[in-house]
Design an enzyme around this catalytic site. Structure first.
Site, mmCIF file in Angstrom:
data_model
loop_
_atom_site.group_PDB
_atom_site.id
_atom_site.type_symbol
_atom_site.label_atom_id
_atom_site.label_comp_id
_atom_site.label_asym_id
_atom_site.label_seq_id
_atom_site.Cartn_x
_atom_site.Cartn_y
_atom_site.Cartn_z
ATOM 1 N N PHE A 72 -15.946 2.622 6.574
ATOM 2 C CA PHE A 72 -14.528 2.965 6.443
ATOM 3 C C PHE A 72 -14.080 3.131 4.987
ATOM 4 O O PHE A 72 -12.940 3.486 4.726
ATOM 5 C CB PHE A 72 -13.645 1.921 7.144
ATOM 6 C CG PHE A 72 -13.778 0.509 6.626
ATOM 7 C CD1 PHE A 72 -13.110 0.113 5.470
ATOM 8 C CD2 PHE A 72 -14.550 -0.427 7.293
ATOM 9 C CE1 PHE A 72 -13.208 -1.184 4.988
ATOM 10 C CE2 PHE A 72 -14.671 -1.736 6.826
ATOM 11 C CZ PHE A 72 -13.995 -2.110 5.668
ATOM 12 N N ARG A 91 2.827 -6.766 9.393
ATOM 13 C CA ARG A 91 2.163 -5.626 10.059
ATOM 14 C C ARG A 91 2.654 -5.467 11.500
ATOM 15 O O ARG A 91 2.808 -4.347 11.989
ATOM 16 C CB ARG A 91 0.647 -5.812 10.011
ATOM 17 C CG ARG A 91 0.068 -5.573 8.613
ATOM 18 C CD ARG A 91 -1.382 -5.970 8.575
ATOM 19 N NE ARG A 91 -2.034 -5.690 7.305
ATOM 20 C CZ ARG A 91 -3.050 -6.385 6.815
ATOM 21 N NH1 ARG A 91 -3.517 -7.420 7.488
ATOM 22 N NH2 ARG A 91 -3.604 -6.066 5.670
ATOM 23 N N LYS A 117 0.828 -1.205 0.000
ATOM 24 C CA LYS A 117 0.000 0.000 0.000
ATOM 25 C C LYS A 117 0.870 1.267 0.000
ATOM 26 O O LYS A 117 2.089 1.182 0.240
ATOM 27 C CB LYS A 117 -0.926 -0.029 1.220
ATOM 28 C CG LYS A 117 -1.953 -1.170 1.171
ATOM 29 C CD LYS A 117 -2.907 -1.102 2.370
ATOM 30 C CE LYS A 117 -3.969 -2.173 2.290
ATOM 31 N NZ LYS A 117 -4.952 -2.078 3.401
ATOM 32 N N ASN A 130 -1.969 -0.085 7.249
ATOM 33 C CA ASN A 130 -1.527 -1.451 7.554
ATOM 34 C C ASN A 130 -0.640 -2.066 6.466
ATOM 35 O O ASN A 130 -0.528 -3.286 6.351
ATOM 36 C CB ASN A 130 -2.718 -2.343 7.905
ATOM 37 C CG ASN A 130 -3.706 -2.468 6.758
ATOM 38 O OD1 ASN A 130 -3.459 -1.939 5.680
ATOM 39 N ND2 ASN A 130 -4.799 -3.171 6.980
ATOM 40 N N THR A 182 -5.345 -7.596 10.469
ATOM 41 C CA THR A 182 -5.640 -6.351 9.731
ATOM 42 C C THR A 182 -5.248 -5.108 10.528
ATOM 43 O O THR A 182 -4.751 -4.125 9.971
ATOM 44 C CB THR A 182 -7.156 -6.273 9.395
ATOM 45 O OG1 THR A 182 -7.517 -7.465 8.709
ATOM 46 C CG2 THR A 182 -7.480 -5.077 8.540
ATOM 47 N N HIS A 232 -1.959 -5.410 1.424
ATOM 48 C CA HIS A 232 -3.202 -6.166 1.190
ATOM 49 C C HIS A 232 -2.818 -7.556 0.708
ATOM 50 O O HIS A 232 -1.884 -7.699 -0.073
ATOM 51 C CB HIS A 232 -4.052 -5.480 0.109
ATOM 52 C CG HIS A 232 -5.126 -6.365 -0.454
ATOM 53 N ND1 HIS A 232 -6.358 -6.518 0.149
ATOM 54 C CD2 HIS A 232 -5.150 -7.187 -1.546
ATOM 55 C CE1 HIS A 232 -7.088 -7.375 -0.545
ATOM 56 N NE2 HIS A 232 -6.375 -7.797 -1.578
ATOM 57 N N TYR A 239 -11.990 -2.952 -4.158
ATOM 58 C CA TYR A 239 -12.644 -3.081 -2.857
ATOM 59 C C TYR A 239 -14.172 -3.133 -2.998
ATOM 60 O O TYR A 239 -14.888 -2.624 -2.129
ATOM 61 C CB TYR A 239 -12.245 -1.918 -1.950
ATOM 62 C CG TYR A 239 -10.863 -2.058 -1.345
ATOM 63 C CD1 TYR A 239 -10.517 -3.180 -0.591
ATOM 64 C CD2 TYR A 239 -9.905 -1.051 -1.489
ATOM 65 C CE1 TYR A 239 -9.252 -3.306 -0.019
ATOM 66 C CE2 TYR A 239 -8.640 -1.169 -0.915
ATOM 67 C CZ TYR A 239 -8.330 -2.300 -0.185
ATOM 68 O OH TYR A 239 -7.093 -2.425 0.393
ATOM 69 N N ARG A 290 -1.175 -14.719 4.002
ATOM 70 C CA ARG A 290 -2.010 -14.086 5.039
ATOM 71 C C ARG A 290 -1.372 -14.223 6.420
ATOM 72 O O ARG A 290 -1.392 -13.306 7.223
ATOM 73 C CB ARG A 290 -3.417 -14.707 5.058
ATOM 74 C CG ARG A 290 -4.243 -14.399 3.845
ATOM 75 C CD ARG A 290 -4.859 -13.028 3.866
ATOM 76 N NE ARG A 290 -5.940 -12.903 4.812
ATOM 77 C CZ ARG A 290 -6.821 -11.918 4.792
ATOM 78 N NH1 ARG A 290 -6.736 -10.954 3.872
ATOM 79 N NH2 ARG A 290 -7.768 -11.850 5.689
ATOM 80 N N GLU A 335 -9.006 -11.158 -7.935
ATOM 81 C CA GLU A 335 -8.108 -10.006 -7.779
ATOM 82 C C GLU A 335 -6.926 -10.086 -8.753
ATOM 83 O O GLU A 335 -6.519 -9.074 -9.321
ATOM 84 C CB GLU A 335 -7.611 -9.930 -6.325
ATOM 85 C CG GLU A 335 -8.742 -9.557 -5.362
ATOM 86 C CD GLU A 335 -8.323 -9.561 -3.897
ATOM 87 O OE1 GLU A 335 -7.135 -9.825 -3.601
ATOM 88 O OE2 GLU A 335 -9.189 -9.315 -3.038
HETATM 89 P P1 AMP Z 1 -9.857 -6.939 3.794
HETATM 90 O O1 AMP Z 1 -10.462 -7.090 2.427
HETATM 91 O O2 AMP Z 1 -10.637 -7.585 4.908
HETATM 92 O O3 AMP Z 1 -8.384 -7.205 3.804
HETATM 93 O O4 AMP Z 1 -9.987 -5.396 4.135
HETATM 94 C C1 AMP Z 1 -9.459 -4.492 3.238
HETATM 95 C C2 AMP Z 1 -8.965 -3.282 3.946
HETATM 96 O O5 AMP Z 1 -10.055 -2.544 4.447
HETATM 97 C C3 AMP Z 1 -8.086 -3.566 5.150
HETATM 98 O O6 AMP Z 1 -6.763 -3.829 4.790
HETATM 99 C C4 AMP Z 1 -8.220 -2.255 5.885
HETATM 100 O O7 AMP Z 1 -7.387 -1.285 5.253
HETATM 101 C C5 AMP Z 1 -9.668 -1.893 5.638
HETATM 102 N N1 AMP Z 1 -10.530 -2.376 6.709
HETATM 103 C C6 AMP Z 1 -11.038 -3.617 6.860
HETATM 104 N N2 AMP Z 1 -11.802 -3.692 7.974
HETATM 105 C C7 AMP Z 1 -11.776 -2.461 8.532
HETATM 106 C C8 AMP Z 1 -12.377 -1.866 9.685
HETATM 107 N N3 AMP Z 1 -13.159 -2.578 10.505
HETATM 108 N N4 AMP Z 1 -12.117 -0.562 9.947
HETATM 109 C C9 AMP Z 1 -11.333 0.160 9.125
HETATM 110 N N5 AMP Z 1 -10.753 -0.329 8.009
HETATM 111 C C10 AMP Z 1 -10.967 -1.614 7.717
#
Ligand code: AMP
Length: 159
Positions: A58, A103, A10, A123, A92, A126, A50, A86, A137
């Site tokens: 968020f 992380r 990122k 973080n 996360t 991804h 996304y 992962r 993806e």
């Molecule tokens: P994921 O697809 O679950 O990896 O989520 C994608 C990205 O969304 C994460 O890497 C975070 O940057 C953001 N994200 C996911 N869950 C949250 C949350 N509860 N609050 C804020 N950002 C989030």
């Protein structure tokens, strides 16, 4: 069992000069980089990547963050690549991510801090969540001709 997965370094990882450190970890564990490129995402592309999160509170902050600078996209191949990557990436929320994970070793941002300010959690990285997401993806980020087929020395011992 040999899988491919998508990793994005990122904008915070790129701007902090952590590209080499992070890529080194994947090489070190015996994963094979089969695709790599630097891309500055626009908002439209962020919404594609996304898609599952667009409606979430968020998302706005996440889009702002992800389009604020270039990212490095990696296609990574290896045994159980989705799960292994992962595991290496960690939780996360960097505050919660264990030492030894990417992380956990390079960040410490928390939801308690970011949620109040409506900004994204920084973080660093991804990684596709499961095999199906990885397929989708990779198809979004890489053309077939951008994914290379070659042998590494690890394959003698790992594959
Ligand atoms: P994921 O697809 O679950 O990896 O989520 C994608 C990205 O969304 C994460 O890497 C975070 O940057 C953001 N994200 C996911 N869950 C949250 C949350 N509860 N609050 C804020 N950002 C989030």
């Amino acid at each position: 069992m040999i899988e491919q997965t998508l990793v994005l370094l990122k904008p915070d990882a790129v701007q902090r000069g952590l590209m080499g450190e992070i890529i080194k970890r994947f090489e070190q564990v015996g994963m094979k980089i089969v695709g790599i490129k630097m891309v500055w995402m626009d908002k439209e592309f962020s919404k594609k990547h996304y898609a599952a999160h667009i409606q979430k509170p968020f998302y706005k902050g996440l889009e702002e963050f992800m389009t604020a600078g270039p990212v490095v996209a990696l296609a990574i191949e290896g045994l159980h690549a989705v799960e292994t990557v992962r595991k290496m990436v960690g939780d996360t929320e960097p505050k919660k991510a264990l030492p030894g994970t990417i992380r956990g070793d390079y960040a410490h941002h928390s939801y308690a801090y970011t949620d109040k300010r409506g900004i994204a959690i920084k973080n660093l990285i991804h990684a596709s969540g499961n095999a199906e997401d990885a397929k989708q993806e990779l198809a979004l980020w890489f053309g077939k001709k951008e994914l290379q087929t070659y042998k590494t020395v690890h394959e003698m011992h790992v594959f």
